[in-house]
Design a protein around this motif. Structure first.
Motif, PDB file in Angstrom:
ATOM      1  N   VAL A   1       0.839  -1.206   0.000  1.00 38.23           N
ATOM      2  CA  VAL A   1       0.000   0.000   0.000  1.00 38.23           C
ATOM      3  C   VAL A   1       0.868   1.247   0.000  1.00 38.23           C
ATOM      4  O   VAL A   1       0.595   2.225  -0.712  1.00 38.23           O
ATOM      5  CB  VAL A   1      -0.948  -0.009   1.215  1.00 38.23           C
ATOM      6  N   LEU A   2       1.945   1.238   0.779  1.00 43.77           N
ATOM      7  CA  LEU A   2       2.857   2.380   0.811  1.00 43.77           C
ATOM      8  C   LEU A   2       3.457   2.633  -0.577  1.00 43.77           C
ATOM      9  O   LEU A   2       3.484   3.771  -1.070  1.00 43.77           O
ATOM     10  CB  LEU A   2       3.969   2.131   1.826  1.00 43.77           C
ATOM     11  N   ALA A   3       3.918   1.562  -1.224  1.00 45.76           N
ATOM     12  CA  ALA A   3       4.499   1.709  -2.562  1.00 45.76           C
ATOM     13  C   ALA A   3       3.456   2.198  -3.563  1.00 45.76           C
ATOM     14  O   ALA A   3       3.744   3.045  -4.424  1.00 45.76           O
ATOM     15  CB  ALA A   3       5.092   0.376  -3.020  1.00 45.76           C
ATOM     16  N   ALA A   4       2.231   1.686  -3.474  1.00 44.91           N
ATOM     17  CA  ALA A   4       1.175   2.100  -4.405  1.00 44.91           C
ATOM     18  C   ALA A   4       0.810   3.562  -4.220  1.00 44.91           C
ATOM     19  O   ALA A   4       0.606   4.296  -5.197  1.00 44.91           O
ATOM     20  CB  ALA A   4      -0.060   1.211  -4.212  1.00 44.91           C
ATOM     21  N   LEU A   5       0.724   4.020  -2.987  1.00 46.01           N
ATOM     22  CA  LEU A   5       0.410   5.430  -2.735  1.00 46.01           C
ATOM     23  C   LEU A   5       1.502   6.346  -3.269  1.00 46.01           C
ATOM     24  O   LEU A   5       1.222   7.392  -3.877  1.00 46.01           O
ATOM     25  CB  LEU A   5       0.203   5.656  -1.234  1.00 46.01           C
ATOM     26  N   ILE A   6       2.744   5.971  -3.052  1.00 48.75           N
ATOM     27  CA  ILE A   6       3.852   6.787  -3.556  1.00 48.75           C
ATOM     28  C   ILE A   6       3.821   6.833  -5.081  1.00 48.75           C
ATOM     29  O   ILE A   6       3.983   7.898  -5.695  1.00 48.75           O
ATOM     30  CB  ILE A   6       5.192   6.233  -3.051  1.00 48.75           C
ATOM     31  N   ALA A   7       3.594   5.681  -5.712  1.00 47.57           N
ATOM     32  CA  ALA A   7       3.541   5.642  -7.173  1.00 47.57           C
ATOM     33  C   ALA A   7       2.387   6.481  -7.708  1.00 47.57           C
ATOM     34  O   ALA A   7       2.510   7.158  -8.730  1.00 47.57           O
ATOM     35  CB  ALA A   7       3.419   4.198  -7.653  1.00 47.57           C
ATOM     36  N   ALA A   8       1.240   6.444  -7.027  1.00 47.34           N
ATOM     37  CA  ALA A   8       0.079   7.220  -7.483  1.00 47.34           C
ATOM     38  C   ALA A   8       0.322   8.721  -7.376  1.00 47.34           C
ATOM     39  O   ALA A   8      -0.276   9.511  -8.119  1.00 47.34           O
ATOM     40  CB  ALA A   8      -1.149   6.825  -6.667  1.00 47.34           C
ATOM     41  N   LEU A   9       1.194   9.135  -6.463  1.00 47.46           N
ATOM     42  CA  LEU A   9       1.447  10.565  -6.250  1.00 47.46           C
ATOM     43  C   LEU A   9       2.615  11.094  -7.086  1.00 47.46           C
ATOM     44  O   LEU A   9       2.808  12.303  -7.165  1.00 47.46           O
ATOM     45  CB  LEU A   9       1.724  10.825  -4.770  1.00 47.46           C
ATOM     46  N   LEU A  10       3.394  10.207  -7.696  1.00 48.55           N
ATOM     47  CA  LEU A  10       4.536  10.673  -8.479  1.00 48.55           C
ATOM     48  C   LEU A  10       4.141  11.651  -9.593  1.00 48.55           C
ATOM     49  O   LEU A  10       4.822  12.661  -9.803  1.00 48.55           O
ATOM     50  CB  LEU A  10       5.290   9.479  -9.064  1.00 48.55           C
ATOM     51  N   PRO A  11       3.041  11.404 -10.341  1.00 47.74           N
ATOM     52  CA  PRO A  11       2.680  12.368 -11.388  1.00 47.74           C
ATOM     53  C   PRO A  11       2.381  13.764 -10.860  1.00 47.74           C
ATOM     54  O   PRO A  11       2.437  14.729 -11.615  1.00 47.74           O
ATOM     55  CB  PRO A  11       1.430  11.738 -12.034  1.00 47.74           C
ATOM     56  N   LEU A  12       2.044  13.860  -9.569  1.00 44.06           N
ATOM     57  CA  LEU A  12       1.730  15.167  -9.003  1.00 44.06           C
ATOM     58  C   LEU A  12       2.929  16.107  -9.043  1.00 44.06           C
ATOM     59  O   LEU A  12       2.773  17.334  -9.082  1.00 44.06           O
ATOM     60  CB  LEU A  12       1.232  14.999  -7.560  1.00 44.06           C
ATOM     61  N   MET A  13       4.140  15.540  -9.040  1.00 39.97           N
ATOM     62  CA  MET A  13       5.339  16.380  -9.037  1.00 39.97           C
ATOM     63  C   MET A  13       5.534  17.122 -10.354  1.00 39.97           C
ATOM     64  O   MET A  13       6.347  18.019 -10.445  1.00 39.97           O
ATOM     65  CB  MET A  13       6.565  15.530  -8.707  1.00 39.97           C
ATOM     66  N   ARG A  14       4.797  16.714 -11.401  1.00 31.04           N
ATOM     67  CA  ARG A  14       4.830  17.482 -12.643  1.00 31.04           C
ATOM     68  C   ARG A  14       4.001  18.755 -12.528  1.00 31.04           C
ATOM     69  O   ARG A  14       4.210  19.710 -13.265  1.00 31.04           O
ATOM     70  CB  ARG A  14       4.279  16.642 -13.793  1.00 31.04           C
ATOM     71  N   VAL A  15       3.017  18.733 -11.633  1.00 29.79           N
ATOM     72  CA  VAL A  15       2.092  19.857 -11.505  1.00 29.79           C
ATOM     73  C   VAL A  15       2.500  20.775 -10.357  1.00 29.79           C
ATOM     74  O   VAL A  15       2.342  21.983 -10.436  1.00 29.79           O
ATOM     75  CB  VAL A  15       0.658  19.326 -11.296  1.00 29.79           C
ATOM     76  N   VAL A  16       3.004  20.183  -9.275  1.00 28.06           N
ATOM     77  CA  VAL A  16       3.415  20.950  -8.090  1.00 28.06           C
ATOM     78  C   VAL A  16       4.889  20.681  -7.830  1.00 28.06           C
ATOM     79  O   VAL A  16       5.309  19.523  -7.769  1.00 28.06           O
ATOM     80  CB  VAL A  16       2.578  20.554  -6.856  1.00 28.06           C
ATOM     81  N   ARG A  17       5.643  21.738  -7.713  1.00 22.90           N
ATOM     82  CA  ARG A  17       7.081  21.567  -7.489  1.00 22.90           C
ATOM     83  C   ARG A  17       7.332  20.823  -6.181  1.00 22.90           C
ATOM     84  O   ARG A  17       6.766  21.164  -5.143  1.00 22.90           O
ATOM     85  CB  ARG A  17       7.774  22.932  -7.447  1.00 22.90           C
TER      86      ARG A  17
END
Length: 769
Positions: free
Chosen positions: A20-36
């Motif tokens: 679950v920890l790995a899945a949450l981190i992976a799901a949030l990775l694209p957010l770094m394209r939108v928010v520095r």
């Protein structure tokens, strides 16, 4: 006092929590394209880890599911309060009434930042709190769905939806790393959950019969499902980029995918998009490819430029695109431009200037005679393929110098200036144009000044310096900083021209693009990308019409007219006014008089790379090799785990090595066949060593009838060595092609011993059932 959970369940919960920890981190990775990625990233990781660790510890004491979730929520509230709301909290941790009163304002500020900001956002405290808080709450929900409800597939659907939000907000290329990590994490969660259920069922069966099972159809089915999922991930990565982009049916009136055209001069958001797409292709019989206009802006309020409005006429009417009045002595050249829209969703149609006829459009369109723009009344640009006929005035240098900017035919708003226009605009205009002998020379001086070494093109500087706009204050700041993009150059040029009593307006459209190397009817085809959305100023000259100029430093071509002596005869090919005809007049020495740089047909547009870049091909080859190596590596890791378990006394693990090898080589291994019968057949038909096989058969038979299945009687090393020997001899006896296939594409990754497919073998017929 609650009892402590059994070790087998704790092990499964620990693996699921890590997944679950790995899945949450992976799901949030694209957010770094939108928010520095700043402090919010660390806060997100910490709160997710704290919530999941709390849930794991609570479950060890077998607390009710509701109690586990409530404890996680308490940890979530405490963390958010300490980090973001401690000033109004009691003892820094406990929210108070004042804390809850602050929340609406904080959330509203975060929402405003999301709505008005430009990616990538530099997050403020409210936005950071929103991200961290929402992620922590998401961790509580996903933890409950996976660990308590045991529904990892449902959690996967939610995580995938969340990971898509940044891509929807800011279209970009697929984040391959994030996609693969999320897919791998979800497959891992489903596999661990399935294995836990299988082990529970197997334990019940062992207690009931006293016999330890060495394989099951359920295991094969689950492994097959996981294998299909892994293949789907690889196919998605390889095949999806090759699929055609969706389009809409021309004339349907539906909004379709693709970038649009912002007619309010807020082009910075469009130009800073991380992903560029091809919006159109065009070809023309003009000497150089024309700029394509979409709309114009004339009225300036001091804060914004207003798009022009007025009466439009049906495109097929006589009033729509009648020929413009030009003095008789001015030569006029007629050109044809063909445009094919690839990925543009707009009501404004890109056309060359000044258009006099348009053929091939679907839908209902209207034209504005004042600025020669075309707008959809029903339908849109997506999928359109049309031809534009334009008649371009081509004065000589002497003719344009003899005329003044302005005249009776211009509207009053083309000279309008706000009362509070910063003084720097007029002062610099007078300073730069001092000594100009004509209006044209004054405008040429402004154009040369903007394109000189004092200015620099930049998409970032306006954001960093706080003048990302086209208002009077933004223009003044731009003239001080002298860094900006087309909006700033066009706005400054137009306002400076007005301070000199010259009517001006701004055009929004596209640069000519880049040559594709293809030709149709001897006309070069040009590709125009979304990042080539552009704006430029125009100034009205009596008897000639609107003359475009190109002040943007480093883009397009500067306007330049040739003397009559150098104009090439009747066609006057050297007298084009850039940027609408996209070429300055022919200069005898073939250099730009403004900068001294050589002029080329595509100056200011992206030049094609004439060298061959081998990096993409090498990257693709390496990626394919990596993908092909994945099954081999996974199988090798699993075999090492089996041998390690065999050395520890697990005879079933040693026997599994033999079964997997047989499956990889396509040798049938049906569930109805006992280990002794399978061993005898492998010795007789597949080249297995008799002595080593005998060691394995005796070990698995002892283990099958001993409770627990882990009784190697001190022969763990001998059993593991025997398994390795049998595997090596089976591979050596196989045909080279079959052996290579077994190593590169091991079937045992998706076909488990004891399953229906294991009994069929490679090329064997499936048993009737």
């Amino acid at each position: 006092m609650p009892s402590v959970e059994p070790s087998s369940r704790r092990s499964a919960d620990l693996l699921l929590t890590a997944g679950v920890l790995a899945a949450l981190i992976a799901a949030l990775l694209p957010l770094m394209r939108v928010v520095r990625p700043t402090g919010w990233l660390l806060g997100t990781l910490v709160i997710v880890a704290m919530v999941l660790a709390t849930g794991y510890i609570a479950r060890r004491f077998r607390l009710p599911a509701l109690a586990v979730s409530l404890i996680e929520i308490v940890v979530w509230v405490a963390f958010v309060t300490v980090v973001f709301l401690r000033d109004s909290a009691f003892l820094l941790v406990i929210p108070t009434v004042e804390t809850f009163r602050e929340l609406p304002d904080i959330l509203a500020a975060a929402g405003e930042e999301i709505a008005l900001g430009v990616a990538p956002l530099a997050p403020s405290a409210p936005l950071a709190m929103l991200i961290v808080g929402a992620t922590g709450l998401l961790a509580v929900v996903i933890d409950h769905v996976v660990l308590t409800a045991r529904m990892p597939l449902l959690a996967g659907v939610g995580l995938i939806a969340i990971s898509l939000i940044p891509a929807i907000a800011v279209p970009a290329e697929i984040d391959v790393v994030a996609f693969v990590l999320l897919a791998a994490a979800m497959l891992f969660l489903m596999r661990i959950d399935t294995r836990t259920r299988e082990e529970a069922g197997s334990a019940e069966a062992t207690r009931a019969t006293g016999v330890s099972a060495t394989g099951s159809t359920g295991t094969g089915v689950s492994a097959t499902a996981i294998g299909i999922g892994a293949i789907a991930v690889v196919v998605a990565l390889v095949a999806t980029p090759l699929l055609p982009q969706p389009t809409i049916r021309p004339g349907s009136g539906d909004l379709g995918p693709g970038p649009g055209i912002d007619a309010t001069l807020q082009l910075g958001d469009d130009l800073r998009r991380p992903r560029e797409v091809e919006v159109l292709q065009m070809r023309s019989d003009a000497p150089t490819p024309p700029y394509l206009r979409a709309t114009t802006l004339t009225e300036f309020t001091g804060a914004v430029w207003e798009p022009d409005s007025g009466r439009s006429y049906p495109l097929d009417s006589a009033e729509a695109l009648a020929a413009l009045p030009v003095d008789p002595e001015i030569q006029v050249a007629e050109y044809s431009t063909t445009v094919e829209i690839r990925n543009l969703n707009s009501s404004w149609l890109p056309v060359s200037y000044p258009a006099t006829a348009i053929d091939g459009l679907d839908g209902v369109w209207g034209a504005f005679p004042y600025n020669r723009t075309v707008e959809a009344r029903q339908g849109g640009t997506q999928g359109q393929d049309y031809e534009v006929i334009s008649r371009v005035p081509r004065p000589t240098l002497e003719q344009i110098r003899a005329r003044s900017a302005g005249g009776e035919g211009v509207r009053a708003d083309t000279l309008g200036l706000p009362a509070d226009l910063p003084a720097i605009v007029g002062e610099l205009a007078a300073e730069v144009t001092a000594g100009a002998a004509s209006d044209y020379d004054a405008l040429l001086a402004l154009q040369s000044w903007f394109r000189g070494t004092d200015f620099r093109y930049s998409l970032e500087a306006p954001v960093e310096e706080g003048f990302d706009g086209s208002g009077a204050e933004a223009v003044a700041r731009f003239l001080e900083v002298r860094e900006g993009y087309c909006v700033h150059y066009a706005s400054a040029f137009a306002l400076m021209a007005r301070t000199l009593d010259m009517p001006s307006r701004i055009v929004v459209g596209y640069l000519p693009g880049t040559s594709t190397g293809d030709a149709v009817d001897f006309q070069t085809v040009y590709s125009v990308m979304s990042g080539q959305l552009h704006s430029w100023p125009e100034v009205y000259f009596e008897g000639v019409g609107w003359i475009p100029f190109e002040p943007t430093n480093g883009l397009g071509q500067p306007t330049r007219f040739s003397p009559e002596a150098s104009a090439p005869g009747e066609t006057a090919d050297g007298a084009d006014a850039a940027p609408e005809a996209s070429a300055p007049a022919d200069v005898p020495d073939a250099v730009d008089p403004d900068t001294g740089e050589p002029l080329t047909p595509d100056a200011g547009t992206a030049a094609p790379d004439e060298g061959v870049d081998a990096l993409p091909a090498v990257t693709v080859i390496l990626a394919v090799l990596v993908v092909l190596a994945i099954p081999l590596l996974v199988r090798d890791v699993r075999r090492r785990q089996q041998l390690s378990a065999a050395r520890a006394g697990d005879a079933a693990a040693a026997w599994a090595v033999v079964q997997d090898t047989a499956i990889d080589l396509g040798i049938p291994s049906p569930i109805s066949e006992s280990p002794r019968a399978l061993g005898a057949r492998l010795i007789a038909e597949a080249g297995a060593p008799a002595e080593a096989m005998g060691v394995l058969i005796r070990a698995i038979e002892r283990a099958s009838y001993a409770p627990g299945g882990r009784h190697g009687f001190g022969q763990g090393e001998a059993t593991a060595a025997a398994a390795q020997e049998v595997r090596a001899d089976l591979l050596a006896a196989a045909q080279p092609a079959r052996r290579l296939l077994a190593l590169v594409v091991p079937r045992s990754l998706i076909i488990r011993p004891g399953s229906l497919y294991a009994g069929a073998g490679r090329g064997a017929s499936r048993p009737a059932g």
